[in-house]
Enzyme design. Structure first.
Site, short mmCIF file in Angstrom:
data_model
loop_
_atom_site.label_atom_id
_atom_site.label_comp_id
_atom_site.label_asym_id
_atom_site.label_seq_id
_atom_site.Cartn_x
_atom_site.Cartn_y
_atom_site.Cartn_z
N LYS A 13 0.48 -1.62 0.09
CA LYS A 13 0.07 -0.24 -0.01
C LYS A 13 0.71 1.46 0.27
O LYS A 13 0.73 2.15 -0.54
CB LYS A 13 -1.15 -0.18 1.12
CG LYS A 13 -2.05 -0.47 1.68
CD LYS A 13 -2.60 -1.13 2.66
CE LYS A 13 -1.45 -1.41 3.96
NZ LYS A 13 -1.64 -2.37 3.94
N ARG A 88 -9.70 0.79 8.79
CA ARG A 88 -9.11 -0.86 9.29
C ARG A 88 -9.60 -1.41 10.59
O ARG A 88 -9.67 -2.70 10.75
CB ARG A 88 -7.92 -1.00 9.73
CG ARG A 88 -6.23 -0.52 9.51
CD ARG A 88 -5.26 -0.21 9.86
NE ARG A 88 -4.29 -0.65 10.60
CZ ARG A 88 -3.18 -0.76 9.73
NH1 ARG A 88 -2.96 0.43 8.49
NH2 ARG A 88 -1.85 -1.67 9.78
N ARG A 127 12.15 -5.85 4.71
CA ARG A 127 11.90 -4.84 4.98
C ARG A 127 12.93 -3.88 5.68
O ARG A 127 13.16 -4.05 6.64
CB ARG A 127 10.82 -4.49 4.91
CG ARG A 127 10.71 -2.65 5.27
CD ARG A 127 8.79 -1.91 5.39
NE ARG A 127 8.31 -2.86 6.42
CZ ARG A 127 6.55 -2.13 6.26
NH1 ARG A 127 6.41 -1.78 5.70
NH2 ARG A 127 6.53 -3.03 7.32
N ARG A 160 11.84 -1.92 10.59
CA ARG A 160 10.40 -1.92 11.86
C ARG A 160 10.18 -2.24 13.27
O ARG A 160 10.66 -4.12 12.99
CB ARG A 160 9.58 -1.27 11.22
CG ARG A 160 8.83 -0.20 10.71
CD ARG A 160 7.93 0.06 9.42
NE ARG A 160 6.75 -0.86 10.09
CZ ARG A 160 5.52 0.23 9.56
NH1 ARG A 160 5.66 0.26 7.90
NH2 ARG A 160 4.44 -1.22 9.71
N ARG A 171 -0.23 -8.75 13.61
CA ARG A 171 -0.66 -7.95 13.06
C ARG A 171 -1.09 -8.43 11.53
O ARG A 171 -2.70 -8.42 11.37
CB ARG A 171 0.79 -7.31 12.05
CG ARG A 171 1.30 -6.31 12.78
CD ARG A 171 2.43 -5.78 12.49
NE ARG A 171 2.51 -5.26 11.47
CZ ARG A 171 3.12 -4.57 10.24
NH1 ARG A 171 4.82 -5.26 10.61
NH2 ARG A 171 3.33 -4.14 9.21
P1 AP5 Z 1 4.91 -1.56 1.98
O1 AP5 Z 1 4.54 -1.30 1.01
O2 AP5 Z 1 5.83 -1.14 2.77
O3 AP5 Z 1 3.30 -2.15 2.70
P2 AP5 Z 1 2.02 -1.67 3.11
O4 AP5 Z 1 1.13 -2.55 1.98
O5 AP5 Z 1 2.45 -0.22 3.48
O6 AP5 Z 1 3.07 -2.00 4.71
P3 AP5 Z 1 2.81 -2.01 5.91
O7 AP5 Z 1 3.30 -2.81 6.82
O8 AP5 Z 1 3.83 -0.36 6.53
O9 AP5 Z 1 1.06 -1.71 6.64
P4 AP5 Z 1 0.63 -1.79 8.05
O10 AP5 Z 1 -0.92 -1.25 7.35
O11 AP5 Z 1 1.07 -2.95 8.85
O12 AP5 Z 1 1.00 -1.09 8.84
P5 AP5 Z 1 0.85 0.43 9.01
O13 AP5 Z 1 2.32 2.12 9.27
O14 AP5 Z 1 -0.49 1.17 8.39
O15 AP5 Z 1 6.24 -2.74 1.45
C1 AP5 Z 1 6.10 -3.23 2.47
C2 AP5 Z 1 8.00 -4.15 1.60
O16 AP5 Z 1 7.66 -4.86 0.99
C3 AP5 Z 1 8.59 -3.42 1.40
O17 AP5 Z 1 9.79 -3.31 2.02
C4 AP5 Z 1 8.81 -2.71 -0.14
O18 AP5 Z 1 9.67 -2.57 -0.71
C5 AP5 Z 1 8.84 -3.95 -0.30
N1 AP5 Z 1 7.38 -4.37 -2.17
C6 AP5 Z 1 6.64 -3.19 -1.80
N2 AP5 Z 1 6.12 -3.71 -2.46
C7 AP5 Z 1 6.90 -5.11 -3.95
C8 AP5 Z 1 6.46 -6.21 -4.27
N3 AP5 Z 1 5.50 -5.80 -5.32
N4 AP5 Z 1 7.22 -6.80 -4.77
C9 AP5 Z 1 8.45 -7.51 -3.92
N5 AP5 Z 1 8.29 -6.51 -2.93
C10 AP5 Z 1 7.17 -5.67 -2.87
O19 AP5 Z 1 0.83 0.31 10.40
C11 AP5 Z 1 1.65 0.85 11.70
C12 AP5 Z 1 0.97 0.36 13.25
O20 AP5 Z 1 -0.21 1.80 13.18
C13 AP5 Z 1 -1.07 -0.88 12.99
O21 AP5 Z 1 -0.01 -2.23 12.96
C14 AP5 Z 1 -1.02 -0.36 14.30
O22 AP5 Z 1 -1.02 -0.36 15.26
C15 AP5 Z 1 -0.66 1.07 13.84
N6 AP5 Z 1 -2.44 2.27 13.14
C16 AP5 Z 1 -1.92 2.75 11.61
N7 AP5 Z 1 -2.71 2.51 10.82
C17 AP5 Z 1 -4.50 2.10 11.67
C18 AP5 Z 1 -5.17 2.60 11.60
N8 AP5 Z 1 -6.10 2.56 10.93
N9 AP5 Z 1 -6.22 1.92 12.54
C19 AP5 Z 1 -5.86 1.18 13.52
N10 AP5 Z 1 -4.44 1.85 13.44
C20 AP5 Z 1 -3.69 1.79 12.90
#
Ligand code: AP5
Length: 215
Positions: A13, A88, A127, A160, A171
């Protein structure tokens, strides 16, 4: 263009949202990035959110909804937005709907990034993130030019806290329990679009453009 990017941790994402925002000029708001920034700055919000984030659990709905309300009230968001990692939970989706109704606008598309679990685990384990400028790399698919060093600003890259294996498992469970139900919720509307988000970043971007074209 009013978009939501929905999908499990590691589904791409952030990577795809960043590209789309850069190409379209539409701002991206990622609740995870906003929360991590608050943690880094040691604000009361950050101190409170940290324990949920480190454990892989969700930050309470009302806290996150407050952040999104603020983000959507900024002048940059007036002409459109890309939401990454929000909503979410069904309660967050209802809150977003109420916010959009207040503004007399609606979502053009909710894009679901579908990726098999083994690939999610591989991506998250590989990552590496830059604590200074936020750039994201992957030791498997997108390594930095010099191992462990950010290409953009030269800072030392980090894993991270919540990308550790046991937290990733939490997660993924939290995603299945609280976020997956949104597929049915948005599926009842005609806004849901699915992208098989496997293949190179370039290939996935092409699939993303194909489903948001015209939004
Ligand atoms: P990346 O693009 O970073 O993936 P992502 O889907 O953004 O993954 P996240 O882990 O950041 O999502 P998340 O939803 O768990 O975490 P968030 O930060 O929102 O890609 C991942 C890796 O793969 C990278 O290394 C990239 O280079 C690689 N990659 C990408 N595309 C690829 C491809 N096609 N092929 C190969 N490799 C590839 O949330 C973190 C925490 O914050 C949550 O756990 C929660 O505690 C809190 N939080 C955030 N939002 C909320 C909410 N709305 N409500 C409640 N708590 C929340």
């Amino acid at each position: 263009m009013n978009l939501v990017l929905l999908g499990p941790p590691g589904s791409g994402k952030g990577t795809q949202g960043e590209r789309l925002a850069a190409q379209s000029g539409v701002p991206k708001f990622a609740t995870g990035d906003i929360l991590r920034d608050a943690v880094r700055r040691g604000t009361p919000l950050g101190n409170d959110a940290k324990r949920y984030m480190d454990a892989g659990e969700l930050v309470p709905d009302e806290v996150v909804l407050g952040l999104v309300r603020e983000a959507l009230a900024t002048p940059e968001a007036a002409a459109g937005f890309i939401l990454d990692g929000f909503p979410r939970t069904v309660a967050q989706a209802e809150g977003l709907q109420a916010l959009l109704e207040e503004r007399d606008t609606k979502l053009d598309a909710v894009v679901y990034f579908d990726v098999p679990e083994e690939e999610l685990i591989r991506r998250l384990a590989g990552r590496r993130s830059c604590p200074s400028c936020g750039a994201v790399f992957n030791v498997h698919s997108d390594p930095p030019a010099v191992a462990g060093t950010c290409d953009s600003c030269g800072s030392e890259l980090e894993t991270r806290e919540d990308d550790r294996e046991e937290t990733v498992r939490v997660r993924l469970r939290v995603y299945q329990e609280h976020t997956e139900p949104l597929l049915r919720w948005y599926g009842e509307d005609s806004v849901l679009r699915e992208v098989a988000a496997v293949g190179s970043v370039e290939e996935v971007y092409g699939k993303l453009l194909a489903v948001v074209d015209g939004s």
